[in-house]
Design an enzyme around this catalytic site. Structure first.
Site, PDB file in Angstrom:
ATOM      1  N   GLY A 182       0.832  -1.198   0.000  1.00 56.62           N
ATOM      2  CA  GLY A 182       0.000   0.000   0.000  1.00 56.62           C
ATOM      3  C   GLY A 182       0.865   1.246   0.000  1.00 56.62           C
ATOM      4  O   GLY A 182       2.078   1.200  -0.214  1.00 56.62           O
ATOM      5  N   GLU A 203       2.994  -8.592  -0.933  1.00 57.70           N
ATOM      6  CA  GLU A 203       1.604  -8.131  -0.917  1.00 57.70           C
ATOM      7  C   GLU A 203       0.654  -9.319  -1.025  1.00 57.70           C
ATOM      8  O   GLU A 203       0.822 -10.196  -1.869  1.00 57.70           O
ATOM      9  CB  GLU A 203       1.373  -7.146  -2.064  1.00 57.70           C
ATOM     10  N   VAL A 237       1.652 -13.798   4.101  1.00 56.10           N
ATOM     11  CA  VAL A 237       2.691 -13.940   5.125  1.00 56.10           C
ATOM     12  C   VAL A 237       2.193 -14.874   6.220  1.00 56.10           C
ATOM     13  O   VAL A 237       1.070 -14.736   6.717  1.00 56.10           O
ATOM     14  CB  VAL A 237       3.078 -12.567   5.712  1.00 56.10           C
ATOM     15  N   LEU A 319      -7.140   9.728   5.456  1.00 57.81           N
ATOM     16  CA  LEU A 319      -6.371  10.757   4.775  1.00 57.81           C
ATOM     17  C   LEU A 319      -6.429  12.049   5.574  1.00 57.81           C
ATOM     18  O   LEU A 319      -7.489  12.434   6.064  1.00 57.81           O
ATOM     19  CB  LEU A 319      -6.941  11.009   3.374  1.00 57.81           C
ATOM     20  N   ALA A 320      -5.289  12.730   5.680  1.00 56.30           N
ATOM     21  CA  ALA A 320      -5.224  13.969   6.457  1.00 56.30           C
ATOM     22  C   ALA A 320      -6.191  15.018   5.917  1.00 56.30           C
ATOM     23  O   ALA A 320      -6.873  15.705   6.679  1.00 56.30           O
ATOM     24  CB  ALA A 320      -3.800  14.520   6.446  1.00 56.30           C
ATOM     25  N   HIS A 321      -6.277  15.135   4.585  1.00 57.60           N
ATOM     26  CA  HIS A 321      -7.144  16.186   4.022  1.00 57.60           C
ATOM     27  C   HIS A 321      -8.619  15.831   4.182  1.00 57.60           C
ATOM     28  O   HIS A 321      -9.459  16.726   4.272  1.00 57.60           O
ATOM     29  CB  HIS A 321      -6.784  16.482   2.564  1.00 57.60           C
ATOM     30  N   HIS A 444       1.914  25.846 -22.025  1.00 57.91           N
ATOM     31  CA  HIS A 444       2.878  24.944 -22.679  1.00 57.91           C
ATOM     32  C   HIS A 444       4.279  25.496 -22.478  1.00 57.91           C
ATOM     33  O   HIS A 444       4.498  26.706 -22.632  1.00 57.91           O
ATOM     34  CB  HIS A 444       2.575  24.860 -24.172  1.00 57.91           C
TER      35      HIS A 444
END
Length: 466
Positions: A182, A203, A237, A319-321, A444
């Site tokens: 993750g 994973e 695991v 998530l912090a936000h 651009h």
């Protein structure tokens, strides 16, 4: 005993933002934090220090692998001073947490250092430096999360470690085994791979970043393999044992065979769990879910009407936000306003290089929901800006409704995607179509042109530069 309009337990991004907004709205506010510094996991041992380490290790990789092609020659060997790198990281943390102290003073918020626990629904007991008791008409729980573990793993915090210890190592590992593909495992795995460690990622699922769009997972997996990381997908695991300075991890692959991995450090990054330890939720009568989260309604209100909960301790992405948005939401709700949060439009970001970012629905989610959609995709290597900087990996993918052309999801991997995703959030907040984005002028040469080109590709397949 001091009385407040609002008391907040926990000073992470959710808690301190809630405190500031409550104070701005005229409420007498207190915040309680058990540690000596404000900012919670994010500022102290999460988002901020990990980004500092990612930045430092990125500079080192650029100097050792890419400066020469830019015509920059550095005489002698380039060496890593890990102690100095970690000291710089800590200086960034100290400056950032110090900034929160300033904001508390600026907004006349009373700060209590100690463990806050419920005495009842309106009284909080504080154990620690500022021991005592306070009363509050409304209480916001913002106690965050802690690293999860697997039941059979003993975290000795020396060789078998969490992300917290990985930010304080005294040496560069020879071989770091990372359990969990993750965000946290990949970011810290990339830090130490850049610094010279051999890295193996194990994973359980069949791909890294399993909750993100599969295209992003596939592209980032290529990047990690190119960096000579061993990526072991579909491995369960079974055991982690430490023998002196060696850690042995045994895992079962999809064929049912047991595979053994040996390293000198093992980073366990299998997610995070809501943290309510010591909060004494029973005294306030709060209900928890079977996952240990505090139950809340659509207003982030608990089953006790004057108590709210936000951030990692409630449902949703950790998530912090997201926590910040919820902190603001509760403050404004208490002030009688009518705020809103669209959880579908909370972006997710992985701060590896290339960066990974997404907002809205994935292809997998749209297929499962039976939504007919179209895809516009554009590769970074077709951008002049990407060629100029040498950042060629990645792409932008836009998913739009097949009938209405409304943008349903944006998924990107490449340079500066952590910043670029904000354009997609704005577009989707105003329910833009792919054609709307395609008709906006983008400077651009920039990385942002990839978004315009992907929108063009989704609009009648008419990207200009591929």
């Amino acid at each position: 005993m001091k009385s407040y309009d609002v008391a907040i337990i926990g000073s992470g991004p959710g808690g301190y933002v809630a405190a500031i907004r409550c104070a701005q709205l005229g409420m007498k506010t207190a915040i309680i934090e058990k540690y000596s510094t404000l900012g919670g996991t994010c500022l102290n041992v999460g988002c901020i220090p990990s980004k500092a380490m990612l930045s430092s290790s990125h500079h080192y990789e650029e100097a050792t692998k890419h400066f020469e092609e830019h015509g920059i020659e550095i005489p002698g060997d380039i060496k890593v001073n890990l102690e100095k790198m970690i000291a710089r990281k800590q200086a960034v943390v100290d400056q950032t947490t110090g900034g929160i102290d300033f904001l508390m003073k600026k907004n006349n918020i009373d700060v209590y250092e100690g463990l806050g626990s419920f005495k009842d629904a309106t009284h909080i007991k504080i154990d620690g430096k500022d021991a005592g008791e306070i009363e509050a008409k409304n209480i916001i729980v913002a106690t965050g999360s802690k690293p999860s573990n697997l039941p059979f793993i003993t975290l000795d915090k020396e060789r078998v470690i969490t992300s917290t210890e990985a930010l304080e190592l005294k040496e560069i590992p020879k071989h770091m085994i990372v359990i969990g593909g993750g965000v946290i495992g990949l970011e810290l795995g990339q830090v130490y791979r850049r610094l010279g460690a051999e890295v193996t990622v194990i994973e359980f699922m069949d791909r890294i970043l399993p909750t993100m769009d599969a295209g992003l997972s596939k592209e980032l997996n290529k990047v990690f393999k190119k960096a000579k990381c061993k990526m072991m997908m579909s491995h369960k695991v079974q055991s982690v044992e430490r023998n002196g300075d060696e850690v042995v991890v045994k895992a079962e692959n999809k064929k049912g065979e047991v595979v053994e991995f040996k390293g000198d450090y093992c980073l366990v990054s299998v997610g995070r769990r809501p943290y309510t330890d010591g909060l004494n939720v029973d005294a306030a009568g709060l209900k928890l879910t079977d996952r240990g989260q505090i139950e809340v309604n659509e207003h982030l209100q608990t089953n006790v009407s004057n108590i709210y909960a936000i951030g990692d301790v409630v449902k949703g992405a950790m998530l912090a936000h997201k926590a910040e948005e919820e902190g603001t939401f509760v403050a404004e709700t208490l002030a009688g306003q009518k705020p809103h949060i669209d959880y579908n439009l909370i972006p997710g970001v992985v701060y590896t290089w290339p960066e990974v970012a997404a907002v809205g629905k994935t292809e997998e989610e749209l297929k499962d929901a039976g939504v007919e959609y179209k895809v516009g995709q554009f590769p970074f290597r077709a951008l002049g800006r990407a060629r100029a900087s040498g950042d060629l990996d990645g792409f932008v993918k836009i998913l739009a409704d097949k009938t209405t052309d409304e943008v349903l999801g944006v998924h990107m991997i490449g340079a500066r995607c952590a910043d670029l995703i904000a354009e997609a959030v704005v577009a989707m907040e105003y329910r833009a179509s792919a054609e709307d984005i395609s008709r906006m002028s983008h400077a651009h040469p920039t990385f942002a042109e990839a978004i315009k080109e992907a929108a063009l590709a989704a609009t009648e397949d008419r990207a200009l530069h591929v």
